[in-house]
Structure formats: C-alpha cells, structure tokens
Design a protein around this motif. Structure first.
Motif, PDB file in Angstrom:
ATOM      1  N   VAL A 123       0.868  -1.179   0.000  1.00 19.07           N
ATOM      2  CA  VAL A 123       0.000   0.000   0.000  1.00 19.07           C
ATOM      3  C   VAL A 123       0.900   1.222   0.000  1.00 19.07           C
ATOM      4  CG1 VAL A 123      -1.701   1.310   1.316  1.00 19.07           C
ATOM      5  CG2 VAL A 123      -1.877  -1.167   1.172  1.00 19.07           C
ATOM      6  N   ILE A 124       0.700   2.098  -0.954  1.00 20.99           N
ATOM      7  CA  ILE A 124       1.630   3.201  -1.192  1.00 20.99           C
ATOM      8  C   ILE A 124       0.912   4.542  -1.089  1.00 20.99           C
ATOM      9  CG2 ILE A 124       3.175   1.833  -2.645  1.00 20.99           C
ATOM     10  CD1 ILE A 124       1.741   2.973  -5.088  1.00 20.99           C
ATOM     11  N   PRO A 125       1.660   5.636  -0.990  1.00 23.32           N
ATOM     12  CA  PRO A 125       1.030   6.965  -0.950  1.00 23.32           C
ATOM     13  C   PRO A 125       0.413   7.329  -2.296  1.00 23.32           C
ATOM     14  CG  PRO A 125       3.291   7.035  -0.122  1.00 23.32           C
ATOM     15  CD  PRO A 125       3.107   5.709  -0.784  1.00 23.32           C
ATOM     16  N   MET A 126      -0.565   8.195  -2.236  1.00 25.92           N
ATOM     17  CA  MET A 126      -1.099   8.784  -3.459  1.00 25.92           C
ATOM     18  C   MET A 126      -0.039   9.666  -4.105  1.00 25.92           C
ATOM     19  SD  MET A 126      -4.936   9.867  -2.197  1.00 25.92           S
ATOM     20  CE  MET A 126      -4.317  10.791  -0.799  1.00 25.92           C
ATOM     21  N   GLY A 127      -0.183   9.910  -5.386  1.00 30.03           N
ATOM     22  CA  GLY A 127       0.744  10.813  -6.060  1.00 30.03           C
ATOM     23  C   GLY A 127       0.628  12.221  -5.495  1.00 30.03           C
ATOM     24  N   GLN A 128       1.696  12.971  -5.584  1.00 24.47           N
ATOM     25  CA  GLN A 128       1.676  14.337  -5.080  1.00 24.47           C
ATOM     26  C   GLN A 128       0.694  15.185  -5.883  1.00 24.47           C
ATOM     27  OE1 GLN A 128       5.698  15.817  -5.019  1.00 24.47           O
ATOM     28  NE2 GLN A 128       6.050  15.027  -2.966  1.00 24.47           N
ATOM     29  N   LYS A 129       0.070  16.126  -5.203  1.00 19.89           N
ATOM     30  CA  LYS A 129      -0.903  16.984  -5.870  1.00 19.89           C
ATOM     31  C   LYS A 129      -0.222  17.889  -6.885  1.00 19.89           C
ATOM     32  CE  LYS A 129      -4.885  17.320  -2.804  1.00 19.89           C
ATOM     33  NZ  LYS A 129      -5.800  18.250  -2.105  1.00 19.89           N
ATOM     34  N   LEU A 130      -0.895  18.076  -8.000  1.00 21.75           N
ATOM     35  CA  LEU A 130      -0.390  18.980  -9.028  1.00 21.75           C
ATOM     36  C   LEU A 130      -0.602  20.425  -8.587  1.00 21.75           C
ATOM     37  CD1 LEU A 130      -1.903  17.183 -12.129  1.00 21.75           C
ATOM     38  CD2 LEU A 130       0.511  17.236 -11.528  1.00 21.75           C
ATOM     39  N   THR A 131       0.300  21.291  -8.992  1.00 19.33           N
ATOM     40  CA  THR A 131       0.096  22.706  -8.737  1.00 19.33           C
ATOM     41  C   THR A 131      -1.034  23.216  -9.636  1.00 19.33           C
ATOM     42  OG1 THR A 131       1.714  23.381 -10.402  1.00 19.33           O
ATOM     43  CG2 THR A 131       2.536  22.961  -8.170  1.00 19.33           C
ATOM     44  N   ASP A 165     -10.520  25.308  -5.103  1.00 19.82           N
ATOM     45  CA  ASP A 165      -9.222  24.639  -5.232  1.00 19.82           C
ATOM     46  C   ASP A 165      -9.002  24.129  -6.649  1.00 19.82           C
ATOM     47  OD1 ASP A 165      -8.608  25.067  -2.587  1.00 19.82           O
ATOM     48  OD2 ASP A 165      -9.546  23.203  -1.907  1.00 19.82           O
ATOM     49  N   ASP A 166     -10.073  23.699  -7.306  1.00 24.72           N
ATOM     50  CA  ASP A 166      -9.953  23.207  -8.676  1.00 24.72           C
ATOM     51  C   ASP A 166      -9.711  24.336  -9.674  1.00 24.72           C
ATOM     52  OD1 ASP A 166     -10.509  20.511  -7.918  1.00 24.72           O
ATOM     53  OD2 ASP A 166     -12.628  21.020  -7.800  1.00 24.72           O
ATOM     54  N   LEU A 167     -10.179  25.517  -9.340  1.00 28.54           N
ATOM     55  CA  LEU A 167     -10.183  26.613 -10.313  1.00 28.54           C
ATOM     56  C   LEU A 167      -9.248  27.749  -9.940  1.00 28.54           C
ATOM     57  CD1 LEU A 167     -14.051  26.733 -10.887  1.00 28.54           C
ATOM     58  CD2 LEU A 167     -12.329  25.596 -12.275  1.00 28.54           C
ATOM     59  N   THR A 168      -8.280  27.477  -9.064  1.00 21.95           N
ATOM     60  CA  THR A 168      -7.318  28.515  -8.699  1.00 21.95           C
ATOM     61  C   THR A 168      -6.350  28.805  -9.833  1.00 21.95           C
ATOM     62  OG1 THR A 168      -7.469  27.679  -6.442  1.00 21.95           O
ATOM     63  CG2 THR A 168      -5.716  29.233  -6.887  1.00 21.95           C
ATOM     64  N   LEU A 223      -3.095  32.361 -13.465  1.00 18.32           N
ATOM     65  CA  LEU A 223      -2.753  32.762 -14.828  1.00 18.32           C
ATOM     66  C   LEU A 223      -3.090  34.232 -15.056  1.00 18.32           C
ATOM     67  CD1 LEU A 223      -1.592  31.382 -17.349  1.00 18.32           C
ATOM     68  CD2 LEU A 223      -3.923  31.044 -18.145  1.00 18.32           C
ATOM     69  N   LEU A 224      -4.217  34.690 -14.471  1.00 22.99           N
ATOM     70  CA  LEU A 224      -4.603  36.097 -14.589  1.00 22.99           C
ATOM     71  C   LEU A 224      -3.572  37.001 -13.930  1.00 22.99           C
ATOM     72  CD1 LEU A 224      -6.786  38.172 -15.413  1.00 22.99           C
ATOM     73  CD2 LEU A 224      -7.813  37.822 -13.151  1.00 22.99           C
ATOM     74  N   ILE A 225      -3.087  36.599 -12.755  1.00 16.33           N
ATOM     75  CA  ILE A 225      -2.072  37.396 -12.054  1.00 16.33           C
ATOM     76  C   ILE A 225      -0.784  37.448 -12.869  1.00 16.33           C
ATOM     77  CG2 ILE A 225      -0.628  37.473  -9.992  1.00 16.33           C
ATOM     78  CD1 ILE A 225      -2.966  36.240  -8.451  1.00 16.33           C
ATOM     79  N   ILE A 226      -0.381  36.294 -13.425  1.00 16.49           N
ATOM     80  CA  ILE A 226       0.826  36.269 -14.262  1.00 16.49           C
ATOM     81  C   ILE A 226       0.645  37.159 -15.490  1.00 16.49           C
ATOM     82  CG2 ILE A 226       2.250  34.769 -15.716  1.00 16.49           C
ATOM     83  CD1 ILE A 226       1.711  32.508 -13.757  1.00 16.49           C
ATOM     84  N   GLY A 227      -0.552  37.139 -16.081  1.00 17.10           N
ATOM     85  CA  GLY A 227      -0.825  37.998 -17.233  1.00 17.10           C
ATOM     86  C   GLY A 227      -0.723  39.470 -16.893  1.00 17.10           C
ATOM     87  N   HIS A 228      -1.256  39.852 -15.727  1.00 17.27           N
ATOM     88  CA  HIS A 228      -1.173  41.260 -15.314  1.00 17.27           C
ATOM     89  C   HIS A 228       0.268  41.669 -15.048  1.00 17.27           C
ATOM     90  CE1 HIS A 228      -5.368  42.006 -15.396  1.00 17.27           C
ATOM     91  NE2 HIS A 228      -5.690  41.274 -14.337  1.00 17.27           N
ATOM     92  N   LEU A 229       1.038  40.769 -14.417  1.00 19.87           N
ATOM     93  CA  LEU A 229       2.449  41.073 -14.177  1.00 19.87           C
ATOM     94  C   LEU A 229       3.206  41.207 -15.497  1.00 19.87           C
ATOM     95  CD1 LEU A 229       3.211  38.725 -11.139  1.00 19.87           C
ATOM     96  CD2 LEU A 229       2.900  41.201 -11.111  1.00 19.87           C
TER      97      LEU A 229
END
Length: 369
Positions: free
Chosen positions: A75-83, A329-332, A337-343
């Motif tokens: 029994v193993i850990p789940m995969g790490q969460k994606l950013t 959490d699903d739609l962050t 991306l919006l913040i990166i676009g503004h920067l």
C-alpha cells in the motif's frame, strides 16, 4: 470452519484472540504469541486466520491443504498533488504543447519578418488594414471575434484555417480539462518496488512477515514493524510521505469496497510475491486428513470462490457517475494565470516606457548638421 464442523460432525468451540497481533508469531526458538501460542500449548487444536504457508512453521504445526492464494502488495502513498498551473497543462501532453507552441512561434516570426523587411507583402499575408496581427492571433486563440478582416482571399483563407485550428484545439482542451478536474488532480504514484527503493521508502509490515523478505536485503534494510495496529490502512497517505505497508491484496480489496470509507488505498502495481493460505493445526491432530479432503471438495466445486465473491458484494460500492461540483481549489489555476498575465502586462508597459524615453533621449542628443 462451521461448514467443516457440520460435514465432519464435530462441534466448534471458537476463541477470538485479542491484542496487537491476535493471530500470533512463532519464533525459531519455539516461543510464540497469540493464536499460535494457544495451539502450541495444546489449549486449542486449530489456528484459523489469513495464515500464509511458511516452511519455518512446519516444525511446530501441521498445515491444511492450500485453500486460497493471494498476492502480497505494498500500500503506497497517493501521487503528489499537481500545482494549479500544472492542472491547466494536463489536458495535452508535452508533444502537443510543443507542437502548438512551435506553430504559434513560427506565425509570430513570420509576422515580425514581414513587418520589418517585407512591408509590401502585408496585404497578401494578413491584410494591409490589419494593424496588430499578433494581437488578432491571440484573440483567435482565445475565441474572440476578429473585428478587422483582410481584403484579399488568400489572407482570408489563412485566417480561416487558423481559426478552425484554434476552435478544434480549444474545444478539445476545454472538454479534457473539465474531465480532468473531476479527478483528484495528482501525479502518478510509484509503479514498482525498485522505484520505491530508489526513492528511499520506508517499508512497514507486521513482525510475522519479516521472514518473507530475509533474502531481499534492499527491502529488509528499510523495513520497520508495526508496534500496534496498522496505521497505514487507517488513513490516506499523502504524496509527500515515503512509506509503504505490506498487505494481502484481498485485504486491500475489502477495505476499498467498504462504503463507510471516504478514501481509497493505492497499491503498487508490482506484487512482492504470491502467498498460499492454509489452516494450522497442532501436531498430529486426528482430523487433518478429513479436513483436507473436505477443503479439496470445496475448492474443486468453486464454493470458496463463491463465498469470497459473496462477502465482497456486501461491501460493493455503488459508483456515482454524476460530475462533481468544482470548488475554488480546482479553479485557482485561472486566477494564477490572470495574475501572471497582469504582471507580464506591467513588465511590457515598463519596457515600452523605457524604450520611449531612450528613443527621446537619443533624438535630443543627435547632432544637428
């Protein structure tokens, strides 16, 4: 055991063992714990549990014929969460992203070359009345309307093909992204025992299973035993935890089909080994041969497999195929991306101001002839 007692006309007197390891451990020096100790001291005739057939136990007990086989897995850990930004890239693999990026990069290079070297060809390629072709290309990617269209048919045909490409890829991306967001959004868990060894996992197991890995030194050197109950089966393992637990596949299947559990155990796809299950008796128990005959009949008639399937059906989970609601959490990712676009827009704005001031300064210091 109840069926065997009815067939052989004897009465079961069952004692339920308690403690951390009620099934017991038998050591090489003849000392034992749990149910094994009961049989070794002749307080009981039969020890019945999910016992594996082991050579080390044969000098102290007699065993029945094998009635079931089960793989031993980790029994193993789940995969790490994606950013959040990684989630936005999941609908396409890297080959598709590289192909799309190359296509857009080639288009931008062509536009820049025409603007710098071949201005007379603007009307032929993307239209002389189109003032900002790169911005128009970005609008096409995002699905916005083209407010200014080229006048030549060749330029219109190129634009039409590009918009069709964007429409298809955008539709595929949106559908695939929505489907992906219904999942847990994690990286793939480890796929092999060697991969766990390479990542320096710690392997947990009960003391009674230590003799199974004596020849596998890479696993043995990383092994710890449970001091009490199996804590790994009680909670989901996060991807940051590098631990694994040795379990029978049948136990994991029962745990995962229990409707009262709100999580699923992940298992390594590569089994460690396959173990045969038996019943252990005290030495020279007079019913061994008769019990073995009855077990053989139960196996050949498929009764034991039927019992197993029927017991698992009681825990069978009814899957809900309705799409779940997406939370913040699903739609962050889009907000990031919006913040990166503004920067990015701010950086471009500052660069434009710098270029403007440098150009103005050069014009002021240019000598007048």
């Amino acid at each position: 055991m109840n069926i065997l007692s009815q067939e052989l006309n004897y009465t079961n007197s069952i004692k339920i063992m308690e403690g951390d390891q009620p099934w017991g451990v038998i050591y090489s020096n003849g000392t034992a714990t749990g149910a094994f100790l009961e049989v070794l001291e002749n307080k009981s005739d039969i020890a019945f549990c999910e016992y594996y057939l082991k050579t080390s136990r044969n000098q102290f007990f007699d065993s029945s014929t094998v009635f079931y086989s089960t793989p031993l897995i980790f029994v193993i850990p789940m995969g790490q969460k994606l950013t959040n930004l990684e989630k936005l890239l999941q609908p396409f693999n890297w080959f598709v992203w590289i192909t799309l990026s190359s296509t857009l990069l080639i288009a931008v290079i062509i536009i820049l070359i025409i603007n710098l070297k071949f201005k007379s060809h603007k009307a032929f390629v993307y239209g002389s009345n189109v003032k900002h072709p790169i911005i128009n290309m970005i609008l096409g990617i995002l699905g916005n309307q083209q407010t200014v269209l080229p006048k030549r048919n060749f330029a219109r045909f190129i634009l039409m093909m590009f918009l069709i490409l964007c429409l298809v890829m955008r539709s595929v991306y949106q559908g695939s992204l929505y489907q992906f967001l219904q999942s847990d959004g994690r990286r793939k868990e480890v796929q092999s025992i060697q991969e766990m060894i390479d990542n320096d996992f710690t392997f947990y197991m009960f003391e009674s299973s230590l003799d199974l890995i004596q020849t596998q030194t890479e696993i043995l050197s990383r092994t710890k035993t449970f001091k009490g109950e199996n804590f790994i089966m009680k909670r989901p393992l996060d991807g940051s935890e590098k631990i694994a637990s040795l379990e029978a596949l049948s136990d994991v299947h029962v745990a995962n089909t229990d409707p009262e559990r709100d999580f699923k155990l992940k298992i390594c796809k590569e089994p460690l080994m396959t173990m045969n299950l038996v019943i252990y008796f005290r030495k020279s128990f007079y019913l061994i041969d008769e019990i073995n005959k009855k077990i053989t009949v139960l196996i050949s008639s498929g009764i034991i497999d039927y019992w197993l399937r029927r017991s698992l059906d009681d825990f069978r989970e009814v899957k809900n195929n309705h799409p779940r609601k997406l939370n913040i959490d699903d739609l962050t990712g889009p907000f990031n991306l919006l913040i990166i676009g503004h920067l990015t827009s701010l950086i471009i704005f500052l660069i434009e101001i710098f270029i403007y001031k440098m150009t103005l300064k050069i014009q002021l210091i240019r000598p007048i002839y």
